[in-house]
Write an enzyme that holds these catalytic residues in place. Structure first.
Site, PDB file in Angstrom:
ATOM      1  CB  CYS A  58      -7.002   0.060   4.683  1.00 52.34           C
ATOM      2  SG  CYS A  58      -5.313  -0.593   4.804  1.00 52.34           S
ATOM      3  CG  HIS A  78      -1.982  -0.968   1.226  1.00 55.18           C
ATOM      4  ND1 HIS A  78      -3.216  -0.690   1.771  1.00 55.18           N
ATOM      5  CD2 HIS A  78      -2.055  -2.229   0.758  1.00 55.18           C
ATOM      6  CE1 HIS A  78      -4.011  -1.750   1.620  1.00 55.18           C
ATOM      7  NE2 HIS A  78      -3.317  -2.687   1.014  1.00 55.18           N
ATOM      8  CD  GLU A 138      -2.138   4.433   2.902  1.00 50.10           C
ATOM      9  OE1 GLU A 138      -3.318   4.722   3.098  1.00 50.10           O
ATOM     10  OE2 GLU A 138      -1.777   3.552   2.090  1.00 50.10           O
TER      11      GLU A 138
END
Length: 155
Positions: A77, A47, A49
């Protein structure tokens, strides 16, 4: 947020969901960047991040990032929100909300739990631009799938 949007654009060019993230240290310099690479890297952990956090930790030589701000185009998330808390990131600036999987106010809010760290959350920065990038990406994916299905029906 413009830098995070640029990262999201790179993801889109790679046919990845266009989410981008950057981490700024002490408001002065970018120490980590990332964009979604799950499909390309064949890894659920890739992801935007998490990639930005990994790069920022390497840049600073440690796992704590308290004097840092994470700019991300889509609300993180639960997995990414957990990493943000664990990295002690001081502030998270979010482009657009994610009511389906967001963990800082979307489907849940990690800051509502009695955790040892709660980052400051700022939402809606360049929100429409971030949301439109995602909407257009998924619209194009649906149109392409529809066209491919119509072509296969002709065979």
């Amino acid at each position: 947020m413009r830098e995070a949007l640029a990262e999201a654009g790179i993801a889109r060019e790679m046919d990845e969901v266009p989410v981008g993230a950057v981490i700024v240290y002490r408001g002065e310099r970018i120490i980590g960047r990332g964009h979604n690479e799950k499909e390309t890297g064949k890894n659920a952990l890739y992801h935007a991040e998490l990639l930005a956090i990994d790069r920022a930790c390497r840049e600073l030589g440690g796992w704590r990032l308290p004097e840092s701000t994470l700019y991300v185009t889509l609300e993180p998330c639960p997995m990414c929100a957990g990493a943000i808390v664990n990295a002690r990131i001081g502030r998270v600036v979010i482009g657009t909300a994610d009511p389906r999987t967001g963990a800082f106010g979307g489907i849940t809010d990690l800051n509502a739990l009695p955790l040892n760290h709660k980052p400051e959350i700022v939402s809606g920065v360049l929100g429409e631009e971030c949301a439109e990038l995602l909407r257009s990406y998924f619209r194009e994916k649906r149109e392409k799938a529809k066209t491919e299905k119509s072509a296969s029906d002709l065979l």
